[in-house]
Design an enzyme around this catalytic site. Structure first.
Site, PDB file in Angstrom:
ATOM      1  N   ASP A  96     -15.864 -53.950  10.551  1.00  0.00           N
ATOM      2  CA  ASP A  96     -17.057 -53.273  11.060  1.00  0.00           C
ATOM      3  C   ASP A  96     -18.149 -53.289   9.994  1.00  0.00           C
ATOM      4  O   ASP A  96     -18.117 -52.507   9.046  1.00  0.00           O
ATOM      5  CB  ASP A  96     -16.727 -51.829  11.451  1.00  0.00           C
ATOM      6  CG  ASP A  96     -17.967 -51.056  11.889  1.00  0.00           C
ATOM      7  OD1 ASP A  96     -18.950 -51.702  12.297  1.00  0.00           O
ATOM      8  OD2 ASP A  96     -17.939 -49.813  11.811  1.00  0.00           O
ATOM      9  N   LYS A 115     -23.834 -50.763   7.279  1.00  0.00           N
ATOM     10  CA  LYS A 115     -23.243 -49.759   6.394  1.00  0.00           C
ATOM     11  C   LYS A 115     -23.746 -49.995   4.970  1.00  0.00           C
ATOM     12  O   LYS A 115     -23.598 -51.082   4.423  1.00  0.00           O
ATOM     13  CB  LYS A 115     -21.718 -49.852   6.432  1.00  0.00           C
ATOM     14  CG  LYS A 115     -21.128 -49.440   7.765  1.00  0.00           C
ATOM     15  CD  LYS A 115     -19.622 -49.529   7.741  1.00  0.00           C
ATOM     16  CE  LYS A 115     -19.033 -49.197   9.102  1.00  0.00           C
ATOM     17  NZ  LYS A 115     -19.192 -47.795   9.457  1.00  0.00           N
ATOM     18  N   ASP A 123     -23.745 -48.925  14.695  1.00  0.00           N
ATOM     19  CA  ASP A 123     -22.569 -48.555  13.907  1.00  0.00           C
ATOM     20  C   ASP A 123     -21.704 -47.534  14.632  1.00  0.00           C
ATOM     21  O   ASP A 123     -20.695 -47.092  14.099  1.00  0.00           O
ATOM     22  CB  ASP A 123     -23.005 -48.014  12.535  1.00  0.00           C
ATOM     23  CG  ASP A 123     -21.843 -47.933  11.556  1.00  0.00           C
ATOM     24  OD1 ASP A 123     -20.862 -48.673  11.738  1.00  0.00           O
ATOM     25  OD2 ASP A 123     -21.908 -47.119  10.617  1.00  0.00           O
ATOM     26  N   ARG A 170     -16.719 -46.554  19.979  1.00  0.00           N
ATOM     27  CA  ARG A 170     -16.705 -45.855  21.266  1.00  0.00           C
ATOM     28  C   ARG A 170     -17.138 -46.770  22.405  1.00  0.00           C
ATOM     29  O   ARG A 170     -16.766 -46.549  23.558  1.00  0.00           O
ATOM     30  CB  ARG A 170     -17.590 -44.609  21.195  1.00  0.00           C
ATOM     31  CG  ARG A 170     -19.054 -44.868  20.959  1.00  0.00           C
ATOM     32  CD  ARG A 170     -19.805 -43.641  20.486  1.00  0.00           C
ATOM     33  NE  ARG A 170     -19.431 -43.264  19.128  1.00  0.00           N
ATOM     34  CZ  ARG A 170     -19.850 -42.173  18.502  1.00  0.00           C
ATOM     35  NH1 ARG A 170     -20.657 -41.323  19.108  1.00  0.00           N
ATOM     36  NH2 ARG A 170     -19.466 -41.912  17.273  1.00  0.00           N
TER      37      ARG A 170
END
Length: 492
Positions: free
Chosen positions: A261, A268, A340, A344
């Site tokens: 991710d 990030k 980010d 979900r």
């Protein structure tokens, strides 16, 4: 590693390494009562070392002219406050202290204070899992415990029935640890699918992998939106365990499967530790590890579905933008205000898929929010559910496994924070209560008639240092809880 029971007394036990648990208030009397030929020497040395048998305190002695040749004494603290988790931690610490030794290892604890089966299984799992080392990527080997035989000394014979569970469960945890701990160039969506296929072949599970085109046909627009920025194809994995004979319970476990991710265009940065984002598939690793364990254990009257929507969240010219609107497979539209918050989105379509199977209950595990880590730290996972029975089952399952969990609120008014001007909802709400709005988001993709729980393992998936039964690195959190929850289901 074979774990057995021994009926021998301490002075007659004939192994190489002996571990003894001692109480803080009576450790000298305990040593006197054991009848060991070197008891006077031990008491003298312990006084020299100012050993008090406080919880986690360890003293090791080499006894070259004796049997055993190594003795490890571990403090258990005060007897009145002893918990089964203290046995786990003491077993883990003392097992690590035995690394590098050769021969049979024995462990003597105050088993009589607990249910024999629970204590024996807890200690057996702790010894094996605390000694786990992932050496696949090392050029030179490291020292390990050179024994395949562990004996639990003085345990009631009634505990023998539980010993067969230890190896399958630990193998599932170890698999999860290897999947999470491996670098993202080693564990990809395809690797997860291949691992699932190997498990299904070896243990007789049914296996299906939906390719990108299959997911498009099912309208999985939320999941595929996350995958579109990667050069690697997404893999939607579905394993099924089905017991022979009548089925009394049908359950589904869903794991977040982001093998890496980057954060997407909401990249990030700073303290986000992008190098550790290989562990963003910790939920899927737990589910696949649980599948491996359950398939070997073969519980009766059960049908279990293990579901993973696996992909990467990367950046290229095709990646989703902040502000894009996508449609999930249940028709709900989602404005992506943060790329980010991708987990979900993948879970949304996975939960719709799980709901269509009409199981008796669904549990999802996900490294979902930093907010959960802030709230509960790195030893306790968050649990969200509105179903009281399911909450009780999962809390009991986690407690039995020694995995920390805490039930969190599903505050309905917080759903206001997910409102979008353009779509049905946004994928994130305000910063405050972020782990709660994440749970409320996921709820929108589960049929109301199906009991559902969400477990956020963002904090518990990884540890930076040896911690009890978990060595530094991937913990394999969730496998033991899911397996125990499976057996809770069979009580219905």
């Amino acid at each position: 590693m074979k774990i057995t029971l021994s009926s021998a007394g301490l002075k007659d036990w004939d192994g190489s390494v002996l571990i003894i648990g001692l109480f803080e208030e009576a450790h000298e009397k305990q040593i006197q009562s054991f009848g060991l030929p070197y008891k006077s020497y031990l008491i003298h040395r312990l006084k020299e070392q100012k050993f008090r048998a406080k919880s986690g305190e360890i003293q090791a002695f080499d006894l070259p002219e004796n049997t055993p040749s190594k003795l490890i004494l571990v403090g258990l603290g005060e007897s009145k406050s002893l918990l089964i988790n203290d046995l786990r931690n003491a077993a883990a610490l003392s097992a690590r202290a035995s690394i590098g030794t050769i021969g049979k290892l024995g462990i003597f604890f105050p088993w009589e204070l607990f249910d024999p089966e629970s204590a024996a299984q807890a200690v057996g799992e702790a010894i094996r899992l605390s000694l786990f080392k992932d050496l696949r990527f090392k050029s030179k080997p490291e020292p390990l415990l050179k024994t395949n035989c562990i004996e639990l000394i003085g345990v009631n014979k009634s505990a023998e029935a539980c010993l067969g569970k230890i190896s399958p469960i630990c193998a599932g945890v170890e698999l999860a640890r290897e999947l999470v701990g491996a670098p993202p160039n080693n564990v990809t969506p395809s690797t997860l699918a291949e691992t699932a296929a190997l498990i299904s072949k070896e243990y007789g599970l049914q296996s299906t992998v939906l390719e990108k085109e299959d997911c498009e046909a099912k309208g999985m627009g939320a999941y595929l939106a996350v995958a579109q920025g990667s050069d690697l194809e997404p893999k939607f994995i579905h394993l099924i365990y089905k017991a022979k004979g009548p089925i009394k319970r049908r359950i589904a476990m869903v794991g977040k499967g982001l093998t890496f991710d980057s954060g997407g265009y909401n990249l990030k940065v700073g303290a986000a530790q992008i190098d550790l984002m290989k562990f963003d598939m910790g939920g899927s690793a737990a589910v696949i590890g649980a599948a491996r364990a359950i398939a070997e254990l073969k519980p009766e009257n059960l049908e279990a579905h293990f579901i993973v929507a696996s992909c990467e969240n990367m950046i290229n010219g095709s990646a989703i933008h902040p502000g894009d609107i996508v449609e999930a497979s249940n028709g709900k539209t989602i404005e992506i205000n943060n790329t980010d918050a991708e987990g979900r989105l993948t879970l949304a379509d996975a939960l719709v898929y799980a709901s269509e199977l009409e199981p008796d209950a669904i549990v999802d595990l996900a490294t979902l929010t930093g907010a959960c880590v802030i709230a509960l730290g790195d030893e306790i996972a968050g649990l969200w559910t509105e179903n009281e029975q399911l909450a009780t089952e999962l809390i009991n399952a986690a407690k039995a496994s020694g995995e920390g969990i805490w039930r969190m609120p599903m505050q309905a008014t917080y759903k206001e924070g997910l409102k979008s001007m353009l779509a049905d909802m946004k994928n994130t709400g305000p910063r405050a209560g972020g782990s709660i709005t994440a749970g409320l988001f996921l709820k929108e993709f589960v049929k109301e008639s199906i009991p559902w729980a969400h477990i956020d393992i963002a904090g518990t998936v990884w540890t930076d240092k040896d911690r009890g039964i978990d060595p530094a690195g991937a913990t394999g959190y969730g496998v033991r809880t899911l397996v125990n929850w499976t057996y809770e289901q069979l009580k219905h």
